[in-house]
Every structure is written in C-alpha cells, then in structure tokens.
Design a protein around this motif. Sequence first.
Motif, mmCIF file in Angstrom:
data_model
loop_
_atom_site.group_PDB
_atom_site.id
_atom_site.type_symbol
_atom_site.label_atom_id
_atom_site.label_comp_id
_atom_site.label_asym_id
_atom_site.label_seq_id
_atom_site.Cartn_x
_atom_site.Cartn_y
_atom_site.Cartn_z
ATOM 1 N N THR A 13 -3.795 2.896 -9.488
ATOM 2 C CA THR A 13 -4.347 1.546 -9.578
ATOM 3 C C THR A 13 -3.234 0.498 -9.513
ATOM 4 O O THR A 13 -2.218 0.605 -10.193
ATOM 5 C CB THR A 13 -5.133 1.375 -10.888
ATOM 6 O OG1 THR A 13 -6.201 2.337 -10.914
ATOM 7 C CG2 THR A 13 -5.720 -0.034 -10.978
ATOM 8 N N THR A 17 -4.713 -10.429 1.657
ATOM 9 C CA THR A 17 -5.948 -10.003 0.991
ATOM 10 C C THR A 17 -6.919 -9.309 1.952
ATOM 11 O O THR A 17 -7.594 -8.359 1.563
ATOM 12 C CB THR A 17 -6.639 -11.204 0.316
ATOM 13 O OG1 THR A 17 -6.850 -12.245 1.288
ATOM 14 C CG2 THR A 17 -5.780 -11.753 -0.813
ATOM 15 N N ASP A 18 -6.979 -9.779 3.191
ATOM 16 C CA ASP A 18 -7.866 -9.137 4.170
ATOM 17 C C ASP A 18 -7.427 -7.699 4.438
ATOM 18 O O ASP A 18 -8.264 -6.798 4.599
ATOM 19 C CB ASP A 18 -7.883 -9.917 5.485
ATOM 20 C CG ASP A 18 -8.643 -11.237 5.385
ATOM 21 O OD1 ASP A 18 -9.314 -11.450 4.350
ATOM 22 O OD2 ASP A 18 -8.546 -12.050 6.318
ATOM 23 N N LEU A 30 -5.857 -5.765 2.383
ATOM 24 C CA LEU A 30 -6.088 -4.938 1.196
ATOM 25 C C LEU A 30 -7.571 -4.745 0.871
ATOM 26 O O LEU A 30 -7.909 -3.925 0.008
ATOM 27 C CB LEU A 30 -5.393 -5.556 -0.023
ATOM 28 C CG LEU A 30 -3.855 -5.513 -0.029
ATOM 29 C CD1 LEU A 30 -3.335 -6.066 -1.346
ATOM 30 C CD2 LEU A 30 -3.332 -4.093 0.197
ATOM 31 N N ALA A 31 -8.453 -5.467 1.564
ATOM 32 C CA ALA A 31 -9.891 -5.385 1.263
ATOM 33 C C ALA A 31 -10.428 -3.954 1.273
ATOM 34 O O ALA A 31 -11.192 -3.570 0.373
ATOM 35 C CB ALA A 31 -10.673 -6.272 2.229
ATOM 36 N N GLU A 41 -8.999 -1.416 0.393
ATOM 37 C CA GLU A 41 -8.381 -0.673 -0.710
ATOM 38 C C GLU A 41 -8.826 -1.196 -2.077
ATOM 39 O O GLU A 41 -8.187 -0.918 -3.087
ATOM 40 C CB GLU A 41 -6.847 -0.799 -0.612
ATOM 41 C CG GLU A 41 -6.258 -0.471 0.739
ATOM 42 C CD GLU A 41 -6.327 1.009 1.039
ATOM 43 O OE1 GLU A 41 -6.246 1.810 0.078
ATOM 44 O OE2 GLU A 41 -6.462 1.371 2.225
ATOM 45 N N GLN A 42 -9.931 -1.947 -2.112
ATOM 46 C CA GLN A 42 -10.291 -2.657 -3.339
ATOM 47 C C GLN A 42 -10.630 -1.735 -4.512
ATOM 48 O O GLN A 42 -10.599 -2.175 -5.664
ATOM 49 C CB GLN A 42 -11.445 -3.615 -3.072
ATOM 50 C CG GLN A 42 -12.695 -2.982 -2.524
ATOM 51 C CD GLN A 42 -13.727 -4.026 -2.137
ATOM 52 O OE1 GLN A 42 -13.779 -5.084 -2.724
ATOM 53 N NE2 GLN A 42 -14.541 -3.726 -1.145
ATOM 54 N N THR A 43 -10.926 -0.504 -4.252
ATOM 55 C CA THR A 43 -11.179 0.405 -5.376
ATOM 56 C C THR A 43 -9.887 0.762 -6.102
ATOM 57 O O THR A 43 -9.906 1.124 -7.280
ATOM 58 C CB THR A 43 -11.849 1.708 -4.889
ATOM 59 O OG1 THR A 43 -11.022 2.303 -3.877
ATOM 60 C CG2 THR A 43 -13.237 1.436 -4.316
ATOM 61 N N HIS A 71 -6.289 -4.375 -6.832
ATOM 62 C CA HIS A 71 -7.072 -5.507 -7.310
ATOM 63 C C HIS A 71 -6.207 -6.771 -7.412
ATOM 64 O O HIS A 71 -5.078 -6.715 -7.920
ATOM 65 C CB HIS A 71 -7.658 -5.208 -8.696
ATOM 66 C CG HIS A 71 -8.287 -3.851 -8.795
ATOM 67 N ND1 HIS A 71 -9.490 -3.552 -8.207
ATOM 68 C CD2 HIS A 71 -7.854 -2.705 -9.397
ATOM 69 C CE1 HIS A 71 -9.797 -2.278 -8.462
ATOM 70 N NE2 HIS A 71 -8.816 -1.741 -9.166
ATOM 71 N N LEU A 72 -6.755 -7.904 -6.960
ATOM 72 C CA LEU A 72 -6.078 -9.186 -7.116
ATOM 73 C C LEU A 72 -6.462 -9.772 -8.473
ATOM 74 O O LEU A 72 -7.649 -10.003 -8.748
ATOM 75 C CB LEU A 72 -6.479 -10.144 -5.990
ATOM 76 C CG LEU A 72 -5.946 -11.573 -6.093
ATOM 77 C CD1 LEU A 72 -4.416 -11.577 -6.138
ATOM 78 C CD2 LEU A 72 -6.455 -12.426 -4.949
ATOM 79 N N ASN A 112 -2.612 -3.667 -9.799
ATOM 80 C CA ASN A 112 -3.112 -4.983 -10.173
ATOM 81 C C ASN A 112 -2.086 -6.024 -9.732
ATOM 82 O O ASN A 112 -0.934 -6.001 -10.170
ATOM 83 C CB ASN A 112 -3.344 -5.060 -11.684
ATOM 84 C CG ASN A 112 -4.430 -4.085 -12.131
ATOM 85 O OD1 ASN A 112 -5.551 -4.135 -11.624
ATOM 86 N ND2 ASN A 112 -4.095 -3.201 -13.055
ATOM 87 N N LYS A 167 0.843 -1.213 0.000
ATOM 88 C CA LYS A 167 0.000 0.000 0.000
ATOM 89 C C LYS A 167 0.869 1.249 0.000
ATOM 90 O O LYS A 167 0.570 2.226 -0.693
ATOM 91 C CB LYS A 167 -0.908 0.006 1.237
ATOM 92 C CG LYS A 167 -2.103 -0.909 1.149
ATOM 93 C CD LYS A 167 -3.152 -0.572 2.209
ATOM 94 C CE LYS A 167 -2.642 -0.759 3.617
ATOM 95 N NZ LYS A 167 -3.703 -0.493 4.623
#
Length: 339
Positions: free
Chosen positions: A185, A208-209, A211-212, A214-216, A219-220, A187, A179
Amino acid sequence: MATIKEIATLAGVSRGTVDRVLNNRGSVNPATAEKINEIAKALNYKPNKAGLALAAQKKKLKLGIILFSTDNPFFADVLKGVNEKAEDLAGYNCTVLVKQVPISVEAQLNAIDELVREEVCGIALAPHNDDRIRVRINALSEQGIPVVTLNTDIENSRRIAYVGSNYTKSGATAAGLMKRMTHSTVNIGIITGSSDILCHTERIAGFTDTLAPEQTRMHLVSIVETQDDEIESYEQTSQLLKAHPEINALFFAAGGVYGGCSAVMSLGLAGSLCVIAFDKADTTEYFLQQGVLSAVICQQPRIQGKKPLELLFAYLTSGELPEKEYNYTAVDIRILENI
C-alpha cells in the motif's frame, strides 16, 4: 531553390519590389504584394540566411523575456540559457531584456507593460494560466508583437509556440517511477506550486491519471500548494507528514524541493519515503545522496531559456512561423547512480 530574380520575372516587377515585399521594407501595392507572396510560396522560396542576418542587424531587434523570480534553482539554469542566447544575438544587433517577477498575475502584467513601453519586438514568458494574461497575449498579437511561452503554457491564446516539457507525460513518468519503486500500500502526498500555473496542474493530472488503475494499492492523501517558496514548502511538508503519518510517498510537482526535502530529513524520514521530484541541481543531487529523493526528472532548463529567443528572432527576421507549435524538451530520469 527559387531566387528573388525568378520571382521578379514571374511577377513582372523589379527585384527591388520583390525584396521590399518579402522583407517587409517599404510600401508596395497590396495586389502586387499578394501576387509576389503567392509566387514565392508556390516556388517554396526560402530567404538567404546571410541576407536575414544582415536584415536583422539593420532592424536592431529588441526581445523581452519574463521569468518567475523564485528560489527554484531551475530558473537560475533557465536564465543561464537566456544569457547564452542573448550573447549570440548581440552579434546581430539584437538586445534581450529580462524581467524576473514574483508568481503573481499582476506582476506579470506589469512586466509585459514595461517591455511594451521599452518597445520590444517580441516577448517570451512563463505565463499564468489566467484570462488576464490570455487577453494580454492576444492583444500583443494584434499589435504585431509575437509571444512564445516557455516552461509553462497557456490555453487558447495566440502565442506562436511553446518551449518546455510535455508536463502530462512527465507527470505520468513520475507515476511510473513510483509504481516501480514501491510495494504494497502506498499513501501519497503531493506538494505543488500553484493551481494557477498550467504546468503544475498538468503534471498532477498526468500523475493521477496514470495511477488510477492502481487505486486499490496507491492512494492520494492530500495536495498542498507552496507557491514555489522554500520556507512555505518546508512548513507545508512538515504539517502534511505530521497530520498524515500514513504517507509513505511524496510527489513534488513543482519547486520547493529543497524546503520539502529538508522537512523530510528533520522528521527523520529520510529513506523511509519514496520521493519523486524534478530537475537536476546541487540541491537535488544532495538529497539523492542523502537518500531523501528516490529519483528526479530533468527538463533541460538551458534549452528552455535559449529556444524561445531563437524562435522569436527567426520569426521576426523571416516572417515564418516556427516549424513546430510545441517544442518539447526530453524527459530525462536521474537517480543517484547517474546524477
């Protein structure tokens, strides 16, 4: 501190009887043994360390340790820790047997069977998170063979302790670094070892939890498995980056860092991706210097080799369970400037 003499006086037995009960030497009437143990517990009796050392020498303990035989340089450092501790324990007439096996449940089960046939008193292993391994660990417990897990844990087993990273936390740390090291963006591609290895899945979950929210922005894109094999990692990373040119960040959640980073270099992408991986090694230092890796998170491999043997030896000589069930190593972040 309470002494054997004081316990003997309170129990109304000889000091020899107390010694046999507390050090599991010889048969004693169960009711008498229970009484002695209750008095010892009430008085917070602690065995004399010199006496424990002498008892250990007489027992001729034999410990087994099972590690993955991969190209991952991390396990070479774990093995160094094992060998250092084995040298220390040799002075107490304690032998350490090492088995290095492929990432395979069957290979691990066979290694356990071999160690049991060689009459080990305790086993340390990096387990598959598989029911067959869980059942085997529980059976070992029933046989009086304690197990300590290292590097990766296994859920709902009767192992007496775990030594290694807090993988959820280290995955979250990797996400926090990504982060802070990226903008706009992002990816992300994830390269992992095996979904059958708990530490790999825990790292990804922590990542992943975190980064959740920050999903906007983040992206995974995809997750690929390489079984910690460098050639497989090279091929899978190459295919991933070619199939998804939008990927601008990679998270190596397991081994295969050398192969994956080599793929990044061969595609001419060094410096254009944010890449987070684990462990300080000659290879990770090289890729930090080449601008391929952005940061690595270290997990004290030598401690992961030494500590399980230390815990098993202490348990087998004193009969006391480890003070802590989870013995976490430090989360140590390294970048080019401090590697």
